[in-house]
Design an enzyme around this catalytic site. Sequence first.
Site, PDB file in Angstrom:
ATOM      1  N   GLN A   1      57.654  41.180  62.571  1.00  0.00           N
ATOM      2  CA  GLN A   1      57.919  41.629  63.943  1.00  0.00           C
ATOM      3  C   GLN A   1      58.900  40.695  64.658  1.00  0.00           C
ATOM      4  O   GLN A   1      59.750  41.149  65.450  1.00  0.00           O
ATOM      5  CB  GLN A   1      56.620  41.764  64.737  1.00  0.00           C
TER       6      GLN A   1
ATOM      7  N   HIS B   1      99.776  55.071  51.288  1.00  0.00           N
ATOM      8  CA  HIS B   1     100.078  53.648  51.436  1.00  0.00           C
ATOM      9  C   HIS B   1     101.589  53.417  51.260  1.00  0.00           C
ATOM     10  O   HIS B   1     102.209  52.654  52.001  1.00  0.00           O
ATOM     11  CB  HIS B   1      99.310  52.826  50.389  1.00  0.00           C
TER      12      HIS B   1
ATOM     13  N   ASN C   1      57.632  33.150  55.046  1.00  0.00           N
ATOM     14  CA  ASN C   1      56.786  33.590  53.941  1.00  0.00           C
ATOM     15  C   ASN C   1      57.395  34.796  53.240  1.00  0.00           C
ATOM     16  O   ASN C   1      58.513  35.224  53.558  1.00  0.00           O
ATOM     17  CB  ASN C   1      55.364  33.872  54.433  1.00  0.00           C
TER      18      ASN C   1
ATOM     19  N   GLN D   1      56.258  18.020  46.882  1.00  0.00           N
ATOM     20  CA  GLN D   1      56.878  19.334  46.952  1.00  0.00           C
ATOM     21  C   GLN D   1      55.921  20.459  46.574  1.00  0.00           C
ATOM     22  O   GLN D   1      56.023  21.573  47.078  1.00  0.00           O
ATOM     23  CB  GLN D   1      58.124  19.374  46.066  1.00  0.00           C
TER      24      GLN D   1
ATOM     25  N   HIS E   1      53.891  22.511  49.326  1.00  0.00           N
ATOM     26  CA  HIS E   1      54.470  23.596  50.119  1.00  0.00           C
ATOM     27  C   HIS E   1      53.631  24.863  50.019  1.00  0.00           C
ATOM     28  O   HIS E   1      53.461  25.577  51.007  1.00  0.00           O
ATOM     29  CB  HIS E   1      55.893  23.903  49.643  1.00  0.00           C
TER      30      HIS E   1
ATOM     31  N   ASP F   1      64.439  17.096  53.707  1.00  0.00           N
ATOM     32  CA  ASP F   1      63.655  18.117  54.383  1.00  0.00           C
ATOM     33  C   ASP F   1      63.523  17.843  55.877  1.00  0.00           C
ATOM     34  O   ASP F   1      63.377  18.780  56.673  1.00  0.00           O
ATOM     35  CB  ASP F   1      62.247  18.191  53.779  1.00  0.00           C
TER      36      ASP F   1
ATOM     37  N   TYR G   1      64.688  31.767  62.435  1.00  0.00           N
ATOM     38  CA  TYR G   1      63.237  31.872  62.228  1.00  0.00           C
ATOM     39  C   TYR G   1      62.687  30.505  61.836  1.00  0.00           C
ATOM     40  O   TYR G   1      63.191  29.855  60.918  1.00  0.00           O
ATOM     41  CB  TYR G   1      62.909  32.904  61.148  1.00  0.00           C
TER      42      TYR G   1
ATOM     43  N   GLU H   1      66.290  24.501  43.686  1.00  0.00           N
ATOM     44  CA  GLU H   1      66.599  24.357  45.105  1.00  0.00           C
ATOM     45  C   GLU H   1      66.835  22.885  45.441  1.00  0.00           C
ATOM     46  O   GLU H   1      67.837  22.527  46.048  1.00  0.00           O
ATOM     47  CB  GLU H   1      65.435  24.897  45.936  1.00  0.00           C
ATOM     48  N   HIS H   2      65.879  22.052  45.057  1.00  0.00           N
ATOM     49  CA  HIS H   2      65.992  20.603  45.246  1.00  0.00           C
ATOM     50  C   HIS H   2      66.096  19.942  43.874  1.00  0.00           C
ATOM     51  O   HIS H   2      65.306  20.236  42.981  1.00  0.00           O
ATOM     52  CB  HIS H   2      64.755  20.032  45.932  1.00  0.00           C
TER      53      HIS H   2
END
Length: 435
Positions: free
Chosen positions: A181, A412, A204, A249, A252, A353, A119, A319-320
């Site tokens: 979708q 077993h 998103n 940043q 975003h 990035d 995506y 994250e960063h």
Amino acid sequence: MTREYLKKATLTAKSDASEVHETVKSILADIEAGGDAKAMEYAARFDKYDGNVLLTAEDIEAACALVPDKLKRDIEFAHANVKRFAEAQKATVSDVEVEIVPGMIAGQKAIPVDAAGCYVPGGRYSHIASAIMTVTTAKVAGCHHITACSPPRPGVGVAPAIVFAAHICGADKIMAMGGVQGVAAMTFGLFGLPKANILVGPGNQFVAEAKRILFGRVGIDMIAGPTDSLILADKTADPHIVATDLVSQAEHGYNSPVWLVTDDRALAETVMDMVPGLIDDLPELNSQNAAAAWRDYAEVIVCDTREEMAACSDDYAPEHLTVQAEDLDWWLDRLTCYGSLFLGEETTVSYGDKATGTNHVLPTSGAASYTGGLSVHKYMKIVTWQRATREGSRAVAEATARISRLEGMEGHARSADVRLAKYFPGVNFDLTADG
């Protein structure tokens, strides 16, 4: 441990999870039941686009022709870097074969998943780099089919630069469909696509929730929230660069947290004074996003020592993570929780990035405490195998029978018993669970 908040967030980076969950759950159920036609209904409603869902060769050629040559060279440069790093990552995983005991061989194989769905966000911003990051790594991993999916714009379609990037990076199909979708179409194998084995890429809150709901029936790279970034800075840091990196940043989105952690109060105060002006200087949409993120989600924290700074960073698990401080090797050795680490003023999150080669699909919302970002490894199944001689199975069969009986798993145990009886007739084995 002393942490003084010169600025404290008033909100946390969480959407109205229950409302989003119910909306996404309903859309997924509709599309699974209604197939291509229902997916097209949602595409008409949300994407407002009536062109080809799967781009033809002619569509791709036309889109690529719209991309300026200079941008093509930049995309090719970034692709080459991501590919080179992904190939180096893949080389760290190798097939293994080891003789566990004489005659008993066990092994490991790395097998890529068959179909990957990538995506690529294209709504508020056209995330060209996301096409590079996701498709390239899937291609290097060896996936047999790669679908790149990106939301089209009314009357335009998928951004031409995204089409070019997905195409040169190795996408087998490019789909003009956004949001839930698009994710559903890849997962359910609509429009003649193979069902995706794994879904990757940022999106998103609706895309993220769709991946969360579908996880289990399909693999995902990670459950992601809004992007976040933390900077560790000491007295040697340049306040203007620190402030610029924070703002870069924050653009975003309105709910993208940025954090500054320092042991220098003067630096913190200078950065806080600079940020509003830098935000105001951005284009309108970027400025609005950054202003909201800074107002509601940003934090500035002053610690006494660098050890306290590092501990604070690990708690946030950003994250960063950027370090603009002395003794970079100390920080590299000490820090343990981050998606991607940027050491020194000479590099920045923006490099990662877009074009450095390391991946920008990374764990958010504290997930870096337990996982890393997207890599070739995410597309690969590490599977094991074994084979044995009859003599090699003897000791293993004895241990298996006794352990199984101790656990109460008689079936077993008997699968070991019958082999011992066949391979070693006339031999009496003590296969009881008793001392």
